[in-house]
Every structure is written in C-alpha cells, then in structure tokens.
Design a protein around this motif. Structure first.
Motif, PDB file in Angstrom:
ATOM      1  N   ARG A 112       0.830  -1.204   0.000  1.00 45.23           N
ATOM      2  CA  ARG A 112       0.000   0.000   0.000  1.00 45.23           C
ATOM      3  C   ARG A 112       0.868   1.260   0.000  1.00 45.23           C
ATOM      4  O   ARG A 112       0.595   2.221  -0.707  1.00 45.23           O
ATOM      5  CB  ARG A 112      -0.917  -0.015   1.231  1.00 45.23           C
ATOM      6  N   ALA A 113       1.951   1.230   0.755  1.00 41.26           N
ATOM      7  CA  ALA A 113       2.851   2.383   0.791  1.00 41.26           C
ATOM      8  C   ALA A 113       3.548   2.572  -0.556  1.00 41.26           C
ATOM      9  O   ALA A 113       3.725   3.702  -1.021  1.00 41.26           O
ATOM     10  CB  ALA A 113       3.882   2.205   1.890  1.00 41.26           C
ATOM     11  N   SER A 114       3.940   1.474  -1.201  1.00 43.64           N
ATOM     12  CA  SER A 114       4.609   1.602  -2.497  1.00 43.64           C
ATOM     13  C   SER A 114       3.655   2.107  -3.561  1.00 43.64           C
ATOM     14  O   SER A 114       4.040   2.891  -4.430  1.00 43.64           O
ATOM     15  CB  SER A 114       5.247   0.266  -2.913  1.00 43.64           C
ATOM     16  N   VAL A 115       2.386   1.703  -3.516  1.00 44.38           N
ATOM     17  CA  VAL A 115       1.392   2.209  -4.466  1.00 44.38           C
ATOM     18  C   VAL A 115       1.176   3.704  -4.246  1.00 44.38           C
ATOM     19  O   VAL A 115       1.106   4.478  -5.198  1.00 44.38           O
ATOM     20  CB  VAL A 115       0.058   1.437  -4.336  1.00 44.38           C
ATOM     21  N   SER A 116       1.118   4.127  -2.993  1.00 41.60           N
ATOM     22  CA  SER A 116       0.960   5.545  -2.676  1.00 41.60           C
ATOM     23  C   SER A 116       2.151   6.346  -3.193  1.00 41.60           C
ATOM     24  O   SER A 116       1.993   7.423  -3.770  1.00 41.60           O
ATOM     25  CB  SER A 116       0.804   5.728  -1.171  1.00 41.60           C
ATOM     26  N   HIS A 117       3.351   5.803  -3.009  1.00 42.34           N
ATOM     27  CA  HIS A 117       4.567   6.470  -3.481  1.00 42.34           C
ATOM     28  C   HIS A 117       4.555   6.573  -5.007  1.00 42.34           C
ATOM     29  O   HIS A 117       4.893   7.614  -5.574  1.00 42.34           O
ATOM     30  CB  HIS A 117       5.792   5.702  -3.004  1.00 42.34           C
ATOM     31  N   LEU A 118       4.140   5.507  -5.682  1.00 39.57           N
ATOM     32  CA  LEU A 118       4.056   5.511  -7.143  1.00 39.57           C
ATOM     33  C   LEU A 118       3.027   6.532  -7.619  1.00 39.57           C
ATOM     34  O   LEU A 118       3.266   7.273  -8.583  1.00 39.57           O
ATOM     35  CB  LEU A 118       3.696   4.110  -7.650  1.00 39.57           C
ATOM     36  N   GLN A 119       1.892   6.602  -6.935  1.00 37.69           N
ATOM     37  CA  GLN A 119       0.854   7.562  -7.304  1.00 37.69           C
ATOM     38  C   GLN A 119       1.365   8.993  -7.165  1.00 37.69           C
ATOM     39  O   GLN A 119       1.125   9.834  -8.038  1.00 37.69           O
ATOM     40  CB  GLN A 119      -0.380   7.360  -6.421  1.00 37.69           C
TER      41      GLN A 119
END
Length: 92
Positions: free
Chosen positions: A75-82
């Motif tokens: 979830r944190a990596s998806v947020s960072h990518l977004q």
C-alpha cells in the motif's frame, strides 16, 4: 536573528538516504519479516531500523503478521508511485 529550531523528541528517527525525519512510533513504514521488525522511510523506502521481535505463538499468527506487513508495504509503495505519477503529470 533566526528562530531556534523546535526541540525534537528523543525518539525521532532520521532517514540516512533522503533526510526524512519523524517520531519513531508514527510516520514510518513498519512490517515484520522473518521474526524481525523493520522500519522503512515512507519517502524513499530506505531501511532505517531492524530489530528482532518475539516469535509469534504459532504458525498462524506468524503468517497473519507477514500478510499484514506485506500489504502495508504494498500500500505504501502504491501511494509512493501515485505521488510520483502526479508529480510527472504536473510537470508535463
């Protein structure tokens, strides 16, 4: 004359890679992997701290903890990518 910096809490962690700082219990990505507690920077994902944890009572608890930790990291990596995509779209 400049203002003195606000006093920091003793439990403040600093990221060695990007300089991010936040109090230890909050603001960091925390997960358990192989019976070790990891803390990673939410900005650049650098490993900031790793400590041994107590072994969960049984295999079910260990598996559940690893799934939760994996999901939190995902979830944190998806947020960072977004956030990265949003920054690119603002520039373009």
């Amino acid at each position: 004359m400049s203002q003195p910096d606000a006093p920091r809490q003793k439990s403040t962690l600093f990221c060695p890679d990007c300089g991010y700082e936040s109090p230890a219990p909050m603001g960091w990505l925390e997960y358990t992997l192989s019976d070790q507690q990891h803390k990673r920077c939410p900005s650049c994902f650098a490993l900031v701290a790793r400590r041994a944890t107590e072994t969960p009572a049984d295999t079910w608890d260990r598996g559940r903890d690893q799934v939760r930790s994996g999901f939190a990291l995902w979830r944190a990596s998806v947020s960072h990518l977004q956030q990265s995509v949003e920054r690119l779209s603002v520039r373009g």
